[in-house]
Design an enzyme around this catalytic site. Structure first.
Site, short mmCIF file in Angstrom:
data_model
loop_
_atom_site.label_atom_id
_atom_site.label_comp_id
_atom_site.label_asym_id
_atom_site.label_seq_id
_atom_site.Cartn_x
_atom_site.Cartn_y
_atom_site.Cartn_z
N ASP A 219 -1.61 -6.74 -14.38
CA ASP A 219 -0.21 -6.98 -14.69
C ASP A 219 0.55 -7.04 -13.37
O ASP A 219 -0.01 -6.75 -12.31
CB ASP A 219 0.36 -5.93 -15.65
CG ASP A 219 0.39 -4.52 -15.09
OD1 ASP A 219 -0.25 -4.26 -14.04
OD2 ASP A 219 1.05 -3.66 -15.69
N PHE B 73 -1.67 -10.79 -7.74
CA PHE B 73 -1.96 -10.27 -6.40
C PHE B 73 -1.00 -10.75 -5.32
O PHE B 73 -0.94 -10.17 -4.24
CB PHE B 73 -3.41 -10.56 -5.98
CG PHE B 73 -4.43 -9.90 -6.86
CD1 PHE B 73 -4.67 -8.55 -6.78
CD2 PHE B 73 -5.12 -10.65 -7.81
CE1 PHE B 73 -5.60 -7.93 -7.62
CE2 PHE B 73 -6.05 -10.04 -8.65
CZ PHE B 73 -6.29 -8.68 -8.55
N HIS C 136 -12.36 -3.93 -8.80
CA HIS C 136 -11.00 -4.27 -8.42
C HIS C 136 -10.79 -3.97 -6.93
O HIS C 136 -11.38 -3.02 -6.39
CB HIS C 136 -10.02 -3.44 -9.26
CG HIS C 136 -8.62 -3.93 -9.21
ND1 HIS C 136 -7.75 -3.58 -8.20
CD2 HIS C 136 -7.92 -4.75 -10.03
CE1 HIS C 136 -6.58 -4.16 -8.40
NE2 HIS C 136 -6.65 -4.87 -9.51
N TYR D 99 2.97 -6.52 -10.04
CA TYR D 99 3.44 -5.39 -9.23
C TYR D 99 4.76 -4.89 -9.83
O TYR D 99 5.57 -5.68 -10.33
CB TYR D 99 3.68 -5.82 -7.79
CG TYR D 99 2.44 -6.27 -7.05
CD1 TYR D 99 1.41 -5.38 -6.77
CD2 TYR D 99 2.31 -7.58 -6.61
CE1 TYR D 99 0.28 -5.78 -6.06
CE2 TYR D 99 1.18 -8.00 -5.90
CZ TYR D 99 0.17 -7.09 -5.64
OH TYR D 99 -0.95 -7.50 -4.94
#
Length: 236
Positions: A67, A80, A189, A69
């Site tokens: 999801d 990202f 991740h 930031y």
């Protein structure tokens, strides 16, 4: 609101049915309330930037995130990526380290990944909005069904697409990738909590280009310019 009022390229027709589901109508009602009463990221005009900036016909790679930031001046609709001049957050710092170690790219001073979007890298989050300071706060509100529809559409492309799935949430979408023409790269991740457990050394960038070139598709230039061109703004 029709898909043609929201998206302004070939995604509009492809996702027309997804915008007309009861799930999306309920999600839209929820978002109207959230944006009018709380601080939500990204800006409402940036929610669909991943789709705006990487048309369906151009998709060659999908980088799937969780999801957006959830702090100020970060999220702008691409997984990202952060808007300039915000410095890269920890996960993106680790992505840059792997990018350098994998293919030798210089590490930029900013976190704007729009140069990848221009080349056909769809940087999609599984959930497209979030409350300020509260990660995962919009999970289970309907975004998952919508982004499933996006993945299903890309899965139908006859041309090879490389799916980069970092972390368990991204890898939960793997069941939607059934077309044998596509490549799938999985790794932990890139967050500081998991990057040392297999993200570092996974070489996703060189592997992606190897898959693309093996199928006669131009590779991605992963080098990130210090001054990327601004992307167009869209009004919902």
């Amino acid at each position: 609101m029709k898909s043609t009022d929201i998206l302004h390229n070939d995604w509009s027709e492809i996702l027309r049915d997804a915008f007309e589901t009861e799930s999306y109508r309920n999600l839209r009602k929820f978002l109207v309330e959230e944006y009018s009463t709380r601080k939500i990221h990204p800006n409402m005009y940036d929610i669909f930037n991943a789709l705006h900036w990487t048309p369906y016909h151009a998709v060659k790679v999908v980088i799937l995130g969780q999801d957006p930031y959830h702090n100020d001046d970060q999220a702008h609709g691409l997984s990202f990526s952060v808007m300039r001049p915000t410095p890269p957050p920890p996960s993106l710092v680790n992505i840059y380290k792997e990018l350098h170690d994998d293919i030798g790219c210089a590490i930029p001073t900013h976190g704007d990944l729009t140069s990848w979007a221009r080349q056909g890298v769809l940087m999609l989050n599984a959930v497209l909005t979030v409350r300020h300071g509260c990660a995962n706060s919009h999970q289970g509100k309907g975004w998952e069904a919508f982004t499933d529809a996006v993945i299903d559409a890309v899965n139908r492309k006859p041309e090879t697409v490389v799916f980069i799935l970092w972390g368990r949430n991204a890898q939960a979408k793997r069941s939607h990738i059934t077309n044998p023409a596509h490549g799938i790269l999985c790794a932990p991740h890139p967050s500081p909590l998991s990057a040392f457990h297999g993200f570092f050394g996974s070489r996703p960038f060189s592997q992606t280009n190897d898959i693309l070139t093996a199928h006669g598709i131009d590779p991605i230039d992963w080098a990130i310019p210090e001054n990327p061109e601004p992307m167009p703004k869209f009004i919902l």
